[in-house]
Design a protein around this motif. Structure first.
Motif, mmCIF file in Angstrom:
data_model
loop_
_atom_site.group_PDB
_atom_site.id
_atom_site.type_symbol
_atom_site.label_atom_id
_atom_site.label_comp_id
_atom_site.label_asym_id
_atom_site.label_seq_id
_atom_site.Cartn_x
_atom_site.Cartn_y
_atom_site.Cartn_z
ATOM 1 N N TYR A 31 1.004 -1.332 -0.204
ATOM 2 C CA TYR A 31 0.133 0.315 0.076
ATOM 3 C C TYR A 31 0.680 1.378 0.356
ATOM 4 C CZ TYR A 31 -2.866 3.610 2.265
ATOM 5 O OH TYR A 31 -3.936 4.554 1.949
ATOM 6 N N ARG B 70 2.550 1.636 -3.054
ATOM 7 C CA ARG B 70 2.060 1.804 -4.450
ATOM 8 C C ARG B 70 1.733 3.835 -4.026
ATOM 9 N NH1 ARG B 70 -1.965 -1.272 -3.327
ATOM 10 N NH2 ARG B 70 -3.913 -0.412 -3.118
ATOM 11 N N ARG B 71 1.195 4.054 -3.281
ATOM 12 C CA ARG B 71 0.581 5.682 -1.982
ATOM 13 C C ARG B 71 2.456 6.504 -2.633
ATOM 14 N NH1 ARG B 71 -3.475 7.067 1.077
ATOM 15 N NH2 ARG B 71 -2.601 8.958 0.291
ATOM 16 N N LEU C 136 4.623 5.948 -5.440
ATOM 17 C CA LEU C 136 4.419 6.000 -6.911
ATOM 18 C C LEU C 136 3.695 6.695 -7.218
ATOM 19 C CD1 LEU C 136 4.933 2.346 -7.469
ATOM 20 C CD2 LEU C 136 6.281 3.914 -7.852
ATOM 21 N N TYR C 137 2.329 7.084 -7.204
ATOM 22 C CA TYR C 137 0.857 7.594 -7.073
ATOM 23 C C TYR C 137 1.135 8.858 -7.024
ATOM 24 C CZ TYR C 137 -2.807 3.992 -6.968
ATOM 25 O OH TYR C 137 -3.368 3.215 -6.954
ATOM 26 N N ALA C 138 2.469 9.059 -5.977
ATOM 27 C CA ALA C 138 2.928 10.832 -5.721
ATOM 28 C C ALA C 138 3.594 11.546 -6.818
ATOM 29 C CB ALA C 138 3.627 11.000 -4.593
ATOM 30 N N PRO D 228 2.797 11.695 -10.113
ATOM 31 C CA PRO D 228 2.936 12.418 -11.322
ATOM 32 C C PRO D 228 2.205 13.562 -9.860
ATOM 33 C CG PRO D 228 1.075 9.901 -10.697
ATOM 34 C CD PRO D 228 2.883 9.645 -10.101
ATOM 35 N N ILE D 229 1.831 13.982 -8.947
ATOM 36 C CA ILE D 229 1.228 14.001 -8.084
ATOM 37 C C ILE D 229 2.100 15.585 -8.159
ATOM 38 C CG2 ILE D 229 0.698 14.758 -6.122
ATOM 39 C CD1 ILE D 229 -0.564 12.762 -5.462
ATOM 40 N N ILE E 63 1.539 15.095 1.062
ATOM 41 C CA ILE E 63 1.687 13.562 0.899
ATOM 42 C C ILE E 63 2.223 12.248 1.726
ATOM 43 C CG2 ILE E 63 2.499 11.310 -0.728
ATOM 44 C CD1 ILE E 63 2.391 14.134 -3.652
#
Lengths: 759, 325
Positions: B4, B7-8, B10-12, B14-15, B305
Motif C-alpha cells: 500500500y 503504491r501511494r 508511486l501515486y505521488a 504524477p502528483i 503527501i
C-alpha cells in the motif's frame, strides 16, 4: 540570559514562599474575623498576593523585554534594523541603498563625500588627493585644461593612494611559514567541509596597493559578474567593451555553474593601468567630469586578487562562500556576522588605517554640537548590530523602548511622532520630546514625477495642442495635496528636474515653474483650475471633451501599485484629472508589467522616481536627454527628445559649476518646463529620529559610509532602557484571579453533577 | 501494508509533476525570465545585454516548456521546466537565483520554524483537548453556552489581530518579553514565548470547537450509555472512555499536519522576525526567486503527501479494525 532569568525567578519564588509562610503564620494569629473571609475572597486573595509578589519582584531589574544579551550592556554598540535582506555584498554588483548601508562601511573607494560640508564636496578617502584629469588628444598629446572639449580624445585620471593601509584580517591572506597561501588550493573534500568563512581559522592581511583598485575596475568589465554599471562604464572607460569581450573569451568556462578562478592581473586593460605600487591611472573616452563622483562609490573600491583566488575555487560557491556574501575591505568596520535572515554585525576593523573626525563644517554645525568630536579618531562605536525587522510596527515600538538607536517614521506612527506648526514646519510631539528623541529632516536628492509618454499620439509629441494639454494636467494634479495625504507632508513640490541641494536648483521666485505656479506672498502657489481649464480650451478640449467624439477625453494611467494601499492614490489621481473633465482610465498592474510598458513606450501617463547617484545636475537632466530614451534602452522614461535641450545637455555635462553652467541649466529648465514632458511632482523629504544618546547625526544623502562618525553614550542608554521598560506583572495576577473566580462555580456544578450521577 | 505504501509513493510522482507544472505555469505567467533578471540586476542602468547575460548564466535563456528548435527528446528536455525541475526529484534543490545553496538554507531555517510550530502544536493540543473536555463535561450549562460564544468569537478574529495585540500588550505595554527578534540556542527562548502564546491562543477557537464536536459525537454512543449505566462517574466516563475514542480523529488530524510543521508560519515569522521557512518562502516570492519558490512548493507537496500516508498508517495503529490494502 535565559538561564539568568530562570535562576532569578527561582530565587524570587523561594523568597515569595518564605513570605507566604510568614503570612500564613500571621493569619493564624490574626483575630477570628480575618479567617472568616468568605471562600471566594480567599480565592481572590491568593492571585492578588501572587501579583503583588511578582510586581515587587520586577522592581529595579534589567528590562525583561531586552532583545539583546545582558553581556552587551554598557558596550559601545549601535543597534539598528534592516527591513530587507541585502541581495549583494560584492561591490561590483551592489547598487542599492540597503546594501550600501553595510558595504560602504567595509569597502573604501579612493574618494568620499565630506560629512559636514554642503553642497556635497568630494574629499580623499584612501587617495592622497581628489584627482584632476589630464586631457589628451587623439595622438596622446597633453592638452590644456581649458581646451575645447571636442579636441579631447582621452581624459586621464592619475590616482595616488596613501601607503600603509591594510586589509581587515581575512583567510584569503593567510600564509604558512613558507609564505604560501594556506587556503588558495583547497581540495574538494576540504571545501566540502566548509559552511562559513569562519571554518577557515587562520587569517592574514596585507597592504592595499593600486593593483587592487585596477583589479576591481577589471571586475566591472567581467561579463560573468553582471555589474549593473557595466553598460554605462562601457560608454566612458577607454577600451572597456573590448576588454569585456576579451575577458569572456580568455576566462575558463564555468563548471556546474561555478567559474574557476581567473587572475585578472594577467590581462592588461588600457582603461585602468597600474603605474606604481601606490598609483594607477583610469582613462576615460573624451570628457566625463562626473567620473570623479563614481570614484566615491563602492564600484571603484579595491578588491585584492587573493579574495577571488579563495572564493573562486570549485565548490566554494556551492557552499555559499562567495564575495557576494563575505565582503573584504580596508574600511573602519568588517562584517563579522552575515545572517541576513536574522542579524548583521559590523565590528571595528583592527587593521583600520585611522581617520579623524572632520574639523570644519557648515555655519551652525559647531552650535549643533557636530564639531565637538573634531579631530578625534574614528570610528566611535565598536560594533553595529542590525536586526531584521520586516514589519514597521515592531520596529517602531522597539525604537520607543530604546532597543533601536535610530528610526525612520512609518505612516502608521507619523502622527504619534511628528506634528506641523502653523508655518508648516515639522516638529516632534510632546511624547517624543519627553523621551529626548531628536528629529532630523532632509530633502532627498531625488524626484518623484508624473511622466507623459512623448511617443503617444494624444498626450505626447511637440504639437501645441499636446503641450497645452500636458501643462493643464500639470496644474490640475495638485501635488501639494498629494504630499499632504500620501506622504504625511514629507516632500517639497517640484519646480523643475533638479531637487534642492544640487547645483542648478534655484530657490525662491526665480526657481518656480511659471507654467504651473505663481509667486504669491513669498510662496509658490499653484495656478487656479480655471487657468488649467483655459489651457484645455486652447488645446481644443473645452470642458475636457474630445471634439472628435464629443465624449470626455480618455487618458490611460499606468499604475505600478494595484494593491489596496494604491487604490486610494488611484482614486485621488482620477479626481485630479476629473477637475478638467478628463476621464482617467487606470491600468493598474504589477511592477514588472509596468516597467515593460515603459520600456516599450506603450504607456500614456505614469509616475516614477529617480534617486541621484551623485550630486550633479547631469544626473537628473540625463533622464530627459533624447539619445537616452527608454525605448532605446536608456533611462528617459518619457521618451522626450528636444534638439536644443540635447545640445545644451552635451554642453552642460562637461562644464564646471559656475555662472556659465547655471545659465545653461536655467535655459534647459525653461525648455523642460515649457514642453512639460514631466509634471515635476515632488522632491521627497526624509524624516529620521534618533535617541538622545546618539551623537553626530547629520543627514548626508550622498555619503553612505557615515557609521564611522556616529557617537553614542551607552550609559545613558542603559539607564533609560531600564526606566522605560519596567516589567508590569499585575495583569498576570488579574488573569489568574479571573480564572480562579471562574473556577469556583464550575467546581460547584461539577460536584453537584458528580453527586447526582452517584444517586 | 508495504504494498500500500509503495503504491501511494508511486501515486505521488504524477502528483508532484503536476504540482511542479502548475507552480511553474503560475510563476511564469506573472514573471518572465527577463523580469527575474531585472530583479536580480537592479532597476537602474540595466542594459538588455546584461539581462541576456544573466539569463544565459542562470539557465533561463531556454524556452519555457517546449523547445521547437531542438531535435528529438531535447524538445522537452532542453527547456527551463525540465532543467529546473528534474533534479528536485532527487531532492537536489540547487542554488537560488542569487547564488545560495537552497538545501543548506532550508536545513538552517527549518529549526526556527520548528521551534515555534512544535510548542504551538503540543501546548495548543493540550489546552484545546482539556478545554473541549471541560465544555463537554459542563454541557448544557452556562459554561457550555458561554464557552461556545467565546470560541466562535475567537475563531472569527484574524490571526493578525492576535499577533499585533500580543505584541502590543505583552511586549509594548507590560514589557514582559521582546516584541520581536530571534537568537540561537537557549537565547531563543525569550523570543519564542510571545509567538508561541499568540499561536496557542489564536488556535483555541477553532481547535476547541472541533474537539468539542468529536467529544459530543462520542458521548452519545452506546458504550458511553453502558458505562454510565454501570455507575461510572462522569469524570471517569469522559477521561477513560470518551477521550480515548475521540483521540482517533484528533491524532490522525495531528499526524497529517506534522510534516508541514517544517514549512513555518508565514505571517507569524514575518511579524516576529523569526528566520524560518515561512519567511524564506515569502522573501523568495517578493524577490521573484523562482528556484526557491519551486523548491519550497515541491517540499511542501512532498511533506503533505507524506502527512497523508502517515495519517493512513496512524489509523491502523489507533484503530485495529482498519486495514490498509
Amino acid at each position: 540570559m535565559a538561564i539568568e532569568v530562570v535562576m532569578w525567578a527561582m530565587r524570587r519564588l523561594a523568597r515569595s514562599r518564605r513570605r507566604h509562610i510568614t503570612e500564613t503564620l500571621q493569619a493564624a494569629e490574626a483575630p477570628r474575623w480575618v479567617s472568616q473571609v468568605p471562600s471566594r475572597g480567599r480565592a481572590l486573595a491568593l492571585p492578588a498576593a501572587l501579583a503583588g509578589v511578582l510586581l515587587l519582584a520586577a522592581c529595579g531589574q534589567p528590562p525583561w523585554n531586552n532583545p539583546y544579551p545582558a553581556s552587551q550592556a554598557g558596550e559601545k554598540i549601535l543597534y539598528g534594523a534592516f527591513t530587507e535582506r541585502p541581495n549583494h555584498m560584492d561591490p561590483v554588483r551592489s547598487y542599492s541603498s540597503n546594501e550600501y548601508a553595510f558595504i560602504a562601511q567595509i569597502y573604501e573607494p579612493p574618494l568620499q563625500y565630506h560629512f559636514l560640508k554642503r553642497p556635497y564636496t568630494l574629499v580623499p578617502l584612501t587617495a592622497e588627493a581628489v584627482p584632476e584629469p589630464t586631457y589628451l588628444d587623439a595622438d596622446g598629446n597633453p592638452l590644456p585644461a581649458d581646451t575645447d572639449p571636442a579636441r579631447i580624445a582621452v581624459s586621464e585620471y592619475l590616482i595616488r593612494i596613501r601607503p600603509g593601509i591594510r586589509y581587515q584580517p581575512h583567510p584569503a591572506f593567510a600564509k604558512d611559514a613558507d609564505g604560501a597561501y594556506l587556503y588558495h588550493h583547497l581540495s574538494r573534500a576540504e571545501i566540502g567541509r566548509l559552511n562559513t568563512l569562519s571554518d577557515l581559522p587562520e587569517t592574514g592581511t596585507r597592504e592595499l596597493t593600486a593593483e587592487d583598485y585596477v583589479c576591481e575596475i577589471k571586475r566591472l568589465a567581467a561579463p560573468w559578474l553582471h555589474s549593473p554599471i557595466a553598460g554605462l562604464m562601457g560608454e566612458h572607460i577607454l577600451g572597456f567593451k573590448a576588454y569585456s569581450k576579451r575577458l569572456n573569451e580568455a576566462a575558463p568556462a564555468s563548471v556546474n555553474g561555478e567559474r574557476p578562478f581567473f587572475d585578472l592581473r594577467q590581462m592588461d586593460f588600457p582603461g585602468a593601468e597600474v603605474v606604481g605600487r601606490y598609483s594607477y591611472k583610469v582613462r576615460i573616452k573624451g570628457r566625463y567630469p562626473q567620473f570623479v563622483y563614481w570614484l566615491a562609490m563602492p564600484f571603484f573600491a579595491p578588491m585584492p586578487w587573493e579574495a577571488e583566488a579563495l572564493t573562486d575555487q570549485p565548490g566554494m560557491a556551492a557552499n555559499n562562500i562567495t564575495l557576494d556574501w563575505y565582503p573584504l575591505g580596508t574600511g573602519p568596520f568588517m562584517l563579522t556576522e552575515n545572517n541576513p535572515n536574522m542579524r548583521m554585525v559590523l565590528a571595528r576593523n583592527p587593521n583600520f588605517h585611522g581617520e579623524t573626525y572632520p574639523t570644519e563644517g557648515m555655519p551652525g554645525d559647531r552650535a549643533a554640537g557636530l564639531l565637538a568630536d573634531a579631530g578625534k579618531p574614528l570610528p566611535f562605536v565598536d560594533r553595529a548590530i542590525y536586526s531584521l525587522e520586516k514589519e514597521s510596527i515592531p520596529y517602531w515600538n522597539k525604537f520607543l523602548q530604546g532597543f533601536y538607536d535610530t528610526s525612520g517614521i512609518s505612516s502608521d506612527a507619523f502622527d504619534q511622532a511628528v506634528r506641523f506648526n502653523a508655518a508648516g514646519e515639522a516638529g516632534l510631539t510632546e511624547d517624543m520630546k519627553a523621551k529626548g528623541i531628536r528629529l532630523t529632516t532632509a530633502v532627498n536628492a531625488s524626484i518623484w514625477y508624473m511622466g507623459f509618454n512623448m511617443l503617444d499620439p494624444v498626450i505626447g509629441g511637440d504639437s501645441e495642442r499636446a503641450r497645452l494639454l500636458r501643462q493643464a494636467i500639470s496644474i490640475a494634479v495638485d501635488f501639494d495635496e498629494y504630499i499632504s495625504i500620501f506622504a504625511n507632508g514629507r516632500g517639497v513640490q517640484g519646480q523643475g528636474p533638479i531637487p534642492p541641494g544640487i547645483f542648478g536648483h534655484r530657490d525662491g521666485e526665480a526657481g518656480i515653474d511659471p507654467y504651473v505656479f505663481d509667486w504669491v506672498n513669498d510662496h509658490p502657489q499653484r495656478k487656479s483650475i480655471e487657468d488649467a481649464r483655459a489651457l484645455m480650451v486652447d488645446a481644443g478640449y473645452p470642458g475636457g471633451r474630445d471634439p472628435a467624439t464629443g465624449r470626455p477625453l480618455s487618458i490611460y494611467y499606468e499604475a505600478m501599485d494595484a494593491g489596496p494601499d494604491g487604490k486610494a492614490q488611484l482614486n485621488w489621481m482620477r479626481k485630479q484629472f476629473s477637475k478638467l473633465g478628463i476621464e482617467l482610465i487606470v491600468r493598474a498592474t504589477d511592477y514588472n508589467r509596468f516597467q515593460e510598458k515603459i520600456r516599450e513606450g506603450t504607456g500614456q501617463v505614469f509616475m516614477w522616481g529617480w534617486n541621484a547617484d551623485y550630486p550633479d545636475p547631469e544626473n537628473f537632466f540625463f533622464l530627459l536627454y533624447g539619445p537616452n530614451r527608454k525605448i532605446d534602452g536608456g533611462e528617459n522614461a518619457a521618451n522626450y527628445q528636444n534638439p536644443e535641450l540635447d545640445r545644451l545637455f552635451e554642453q552642460m555635462k562637461d562644464m564646471p559649476d559656475g555662472p556659465a553652467r547655471q545659465a545653461v541649466i536655467d535655459r534647459m529648465t525653461e525648455i523642460v518646463r515649457h514642453d512639460a514632458p514631466w509634471s515635476f511632482g515632488f522632491y521627497p523629504e526624509s524624516f529620521s529620529l534618533s535617541h538622545q544618546w546618539i551623537g553626530n547625526v547629520k543627514p548626508n544623502l550622498m555619503a553612505n559610509n557615515t557609521l564611522k562618525y556616529i557617537s553614542l553614550e551607552p550609559g545613558i542608554r542603559e539607564q533609560l532602557r531600564t526606566a522605560w521598560n519596567p516589567p508590569i506583572l499585575w495583569p498576570v495576577g488579574v488573569i489568574v484571579a479571573v480564572l480562579a473566580v471562574g473556577a469556583v462555580p464550575a467546581v460547584v456544578i461539577a460536584r453537584r453533577r458528580e453527586r447526582s450521577a452517584a444517586l | 501494508m508495504s504494498a500500500y505504501i509503495i503504491r501511494r509513493l508511486l501515486y505521488a510522482i504524477p502528483i508532484l509533476i503536476g504540482v511542479n507544472l502548475i507552480t511553474f505555469a503560475l510563476f511564469f505567467v506573472v514573471n518572465s525570465p527577463d523580469d527575474m533578471a531585472r530583479m536580480q540586476l537592479g532597476d537602474k542602468r540595466v542594459t538588455e545585454e546584461a539581462v541576456q547575460g544573466w539569463k544565459a548564466d542562470h539557465g533561463y535563456d531556454r524556452p519555457l516548456l517546449y523547445n521547437a528548435d531542438a531535435a528529438g527528446l531535447a524538445k522537452l528536455t532542453d527547456t527551463i521546466f525540465f532543467q529546473k525541475s528534474v533534479k528536485l526529484f532527487a531532492f537536489d534543490f540547487g542554488t537560488s537565483d542569487s547564488g545560495r545553496d537552497i538545501g543548506y538554507d532550508i536545513s538552517q531555517r527549518m529549526w526556527p520554524s520548528l521551534a515555534i510550530a512544535i510548542p504551538v502544536l503540543l501546548v495548543g493540543l493540550a489546552i484545546n483537548i482539556s478545554y473541549a473536555l471541560m465544555i463537554v463535561f459542563f454541557r448544557a450549562t452556562y459554561i457550555d453556552v458561554g464557552s461556545v460564544v467565546l470560541l466562535v468569537a475567537m475563531m472569527s478574529i484574524s490571526g493578525l489581530f492576535y499577533i499585533i495585540g500580543g505584541q502590543f500588550l505583552i511586549g509594548k505595554l507590560f514589557h514582559l518579553v521582546p516584541i520581536s527578534g530571534y537568537d540561537t540556542g537557549l537565547d531563543a527562548t525569550k523570543f519564542l514565548i510571545l509567538p508561541v502564546l499568540v499561536g496557542v491562543i489564536g488556535g483555541i477557537g477553532t481547535g476547541t470547537r472541533l474537539y468539542r464536536t468529536f467529544f459530543l459525537e462520542e458521548i452519545n454512543r452506546d458504550y458511553v450509555r453502558t458505562a454510565r449505566a454501570k455507575g461510572l462517574r462522569e469524570r471517569v466516563v469522559l477521561f477513560r472512555h470518551v477521550l480515548k475514542n475521540a483521540l482517533i480523529p484528533i491524532l490522525t488530524g495531528v499526524v497529517a499536519v506534522l510534516p508541514l510543521l517544517f514549512m513555518g508560519a508565514l505571517i507569524t515569522e514575518s511579524f516576529f522576525g523569526i528566520p524560518g521557512l515561512g519567511s524564506y518562502t515569502i522573501d523568495a516570492i517578493n524577490r521573484q526567486d523562482f528556484a526557491i519558490v519551486r523548491a519550497m512548493v515541491f517540499l511542501g507537496s512532498v511533506l503533505y503527501i507524506l502527512g497523508l500516508i502517515l495519517t493512513d498508517i496512524s489509523y491502523t495503529l489507533v484503530d485495529p479494525r482498519v486495514r490498509l490494502s
